[in-house]
Design a protein around this motif. Structure first.
Motif, PDB file in Angstrom:
ATOM      1  N   ALA A  83      17.078 -16.100  11.091  1.00  0.00           N
ATOM      2  CA  ALA A  83      18.507 -16.363  10.926  1.00  0.00           C
ATOM      3  C   ALA A  83      19.071 -15.404   9.875  1.00  0.00           C
ATOM      4  O   ALA A  83      20.175 -14.869  10.033  1.00  0.00           O
ATOM      5  CB  ALA A  83      18.742 -17.816  10.538  1.00  0.00           C
ATOM      6  N   GLY A 138      22.413 -17.426  12.826  1.00  0.00           N
ATOM      7  CA  GLY A 138      22.586 -16.438  11.760  1.00  0.00           C
ATOM      8  C   GLY A 138      23.926 -15.735  11.872  1.00  0.00           C
ATOM      9  O   GLY A 138      24.653 -15.571  10.885  1.00  0.00           O
ATOM     10  N   TYR A 152      21.133 -14.449   2.411  1.00  0.00           N
ATOM     11  CA  TYR A 152      20.957 -14.601   3.851  1.00  0.00           C
ATOM     12  C   TYR A 152      19.920 -15.674   4.192  1.00  0.00           C
ATOM     13  O   TYR A 152      20.031 -16.346   5.206  1.00  0.00           O
ATOM     14  CB  TYR A 152      20.528 -13.271   4.470  1.00  0.00           C
TER      15      TYR A 152
END
Lengths: 98, 556
Positions: free
Chosen positions: B75, B307, B326
């Motif tokens: 993701a 993502g 992230y």
């Protein structure tokens, strides 16, 4: 010969245990399905709004319930083959005499 | 240290969510106790006694890989690199999984080795064996640290604990989980967990897609966002490495990722291969990775797509540190989109996958430590119970070292980059040595040793050059592709060169280990004689590869 018998016995007990993975998955998903479906039925507007208007609990709950029932059905239609050693042989690809 | 609670990553679980979590772990521990009673020998503990049907080992195979690496890492990559992340699945996994099943499994399963290092000992010599056993053990505990770190991220998000407290508690949970059941219950749980993870990720993806207006809405938003159109194509912008977010060109992707990294990971990673070795017969063993390839084709729908959704909907995602890295794409989406109920399922699935991911690494570690290091070089010829006990100590040791390596992993903003780095160091040279050794019977024992060692050093040298800015790459991932490529080429050249100056092994010692000499169990050949087509590894494997290529077409 005695050693071979022992190996067979071990294989069978292990196989019987592990075929039951279907019962564990089926059981857990039926329980999850019921819980999440019930939550979904009584979801407040705030929760539905959080999920962008999708009644996600209801749908996922029903989905998990169906998956769980399918696993149990599979187990019912094709039960573990412990009692009869010849069944195990037809199911895999080893020659009967391994 | 900034905790999640302070800046709002915290997930609000209610009573029902905790009930779902408790039910899962109750089930898993119950299975563990049941399995423990049934375990009699050390072969049972380590390999589950070679008794499982192929669908069970196949799902366990894919599930062993569906840990932190997949879920948070992919993701994170999806958010950072867009659809180019799909390469990790379709070119970077499926072909290698099929190759493992069709070509390599007969050697692994047929030679009855218990571990990958053991295969190297029989094919080459003891120095090769010990070098690989040690580097494998090191790699496993480093990767276990990544899984533990990811587990701690979730605990941190759930409970607002400091990261170090979460790491210690996570380690304690994993230790309980492995010592209670060993691999037998690990495989069992992996199958269960596979379904629970999907039951958590699917609603996340559905609700996320509704929020951004479906796939079209998502792609429009990405196109006009900072990632741009290049993030929506897998191949068309890879002519030059500067034109796409991944910063890699098609040669790097095809050779570095698609060939060396992916074949290196899937075909020589014992934590994975071990699942297939538990299958009940040769055909089931060969089908294990191939059956796993089918879910693998579709998993990006619930990792890469979320993502991308996160990069559109979560403001400020992509920070270097804090809660907006992230890595947190999935937990952040869970916070924003999932109501209580499915939230509980999603949290359960994530916790389960990180635990199982780490458990897989630790069980790989304890097998290799016990059989390949302790039994082979330190205390030979003891009783079965003795080695079973050593295996349990090794598990404890592996978890304790994993705590240390979790702190190393916490230093990386994108754990996927870190893990690719590890693979390019450890797996790429190993794969080269393996593939030459399996298909070229003249390759000598010392050629095996030196190709492993020098391949590793070549990859390490390139990594050090990147870290010290001596050589520039567009991204850390691009560096790992090249690192893998350099390691592979070095290892192959060394293997060939050293072979000309050292003596080969006689054919008799190589039977069952090298292609073309026969001797694998039942005279197995590449083309299987299986009568029913849906149980034929070759037919299944070709189908998986064709599907992977077909899936590329809409996102060319």
């Amino acid at each position: 010969m005695a050693e071979n018998d022992q190996v067979d016995e071990k294989k069978l007990s292990a196989a019987a245990r592990l075929f039951d993975v279907r019962r564990v998955i089926g059981g857990l998903f039926v329980v999850y399905g019921v819980i999440v479906t019930l939550i979904g039925l009584f979801d407040s507007q705030a929760e539905i709004d959080k999920a962008e208007g999708v009644r996600i609990n209801l749908w996922m709950g029903l989905g998990m319930l169906v998956l769980g029932l399918l696993f149990l059905l599979w187990l019912r239609l094709n039960p573990p083959k412990t009692p009869d050693p010849s069944d195990l042989d037809t199911d895999d690809d080893r020659p009967p005499a391994h | 240290m900034v905790t999640a609670a302070e800046s709002g990553l915290r997930l609000d679980l209610d009573l029902f969510d905790y009930l779902i979590l408790v039910l899962y772990f109750g089930t898993v521990l119950g299975v563990g106790f049941a399995a423990r009673r049934a375990i009699k020998t050390s072969a049972d503990f380590f390999l589950s006694g070679r008794s499982l049907p192929a669908w069970v080992t196949g799902l366990a195979f894919v599930s062993a890989n569906l840990g932190a690496l997949e879920i948070l890492g992919m993701a994170a990559n999806g958010a950072q690199y867009g659809l180019l992340t799909l390469h990790y699945y379709w070119i970077g996994a499926v072909p290698a999984m099929v190759f493992l099943g069709i070509v390599m499994m007969p050697f692994y399963y047929g030679s009855k080795v218990r571990s990958v290092p053991e295969f190297l000992r029989r094919r080459f010599n003891r120095p090769t064996h010990i070098f690989n056993a040690i580097s494998f053990a090191v790699a496993q505990v480093l990767i276990a640290g990544v899984n533990l770190f990811a587990l701690a991220l979730i605990l941190d998000a759930l409970l607002g604990w400091e990261l170090w407290v979460s790491i210690l508690v996570g380690a304690a949970i994993v230790l309980t989980y492995i010592t209670i059941g060993g691999l037998s219950s690990a495989i069992y749980n992996e199958v269960l967990q596979f379904f629970v993870i999907l039951a958590g990720l699917i609603p996340l993806t559905i609700v996320g897609l509704v929020k951004v207006g479906g796939i079209d809405g998502l792609f429009d938003a990405v196109r006009s966002g900072p990632l741009g159109d290049a993030a929506l194509h897998t191949w068309s912008n890879t002519g030059s490495s500067a034109d796409n977010p991944l910063g890699a060109n098609w040669i790097g992707i095809l050779f570095g990722l698609g060939f060396v990294l992916s074949f290196g990971y899937w075909t020589t990673n014992f934590a994975e291969v071990q699942r297939a070795l538990s299958a009940k017969d040769m055909n089931a063993a060969r089908r294990t990775p191939i059956i796993a390839a089918f879910p693998k084709l579709l998993i990006p729908a619930v990792t890469v797509i979320p993502g991308l959704i996160a990069v559109i909907t979560v403001k400020g995602l992509g920070a270097d540190e804090g809660d907006l890295t992230y890595n947190n794409a999935i937990p952040l989406l869970m916070r924003d989109l999932l109501p209580n109920g499915v939230l509980g399922v999603a949290v359960t699935g994530l916790l389960a996958s990180f635990m199982a991911g780490m458990a897989a690494n630790v069980s790989g570690f304890n097998t290799v430590f016990t059989y390949d290091i302790w039994q082979a070089y330190i205390k030979k010829g003891r009783s079965d119970e003795y080695y079973l006990r050593i295996g349990r100590y090794a598990t404890i040791g592996g978890v304790v070292i994993g705590i240390g390596t979790a702190f190393i992993a916490s230093g990386y903003g994108n754990i996927m980059e870190y893990i690719q780095q590890l693979f390019s160091l450890f797996n790429a040279p190993l794969f080269a040595t393996f593939i030459v050794g399996m298909f070229w019977k003249r390759m000598t024992p010392w050629a095996g040793f030196w190709s492993l060692v020098l391949g590793f050093i070549a990859s390490l040298a390139l990594y050090v050059a990147y870290l010290t800015d001596a050589i520039a790459f567009n991204s850390a991932l691009e560096q790992s592709f090249w690192g893998a490529g350099v390691a592979f080429v070095t290892a192959v050249i060394v293997a060939v060169a050293v072979t000309f100056f050292t003596p080969s092994k006689p054919d008799d010692e190589l039977r069952g280990l090298v292609y073309g000499l026969g001797g694998t169990s039942g005279g197995e050949v590449i083309v299987s004689g299986e009568k029913v087509w849906w149980r034929n590894p070759v037919v299944l494997g070709v189908t998986a590869v064709v599907l992977a290529l077909a899936l590329y077409i809409p996102v060319w």
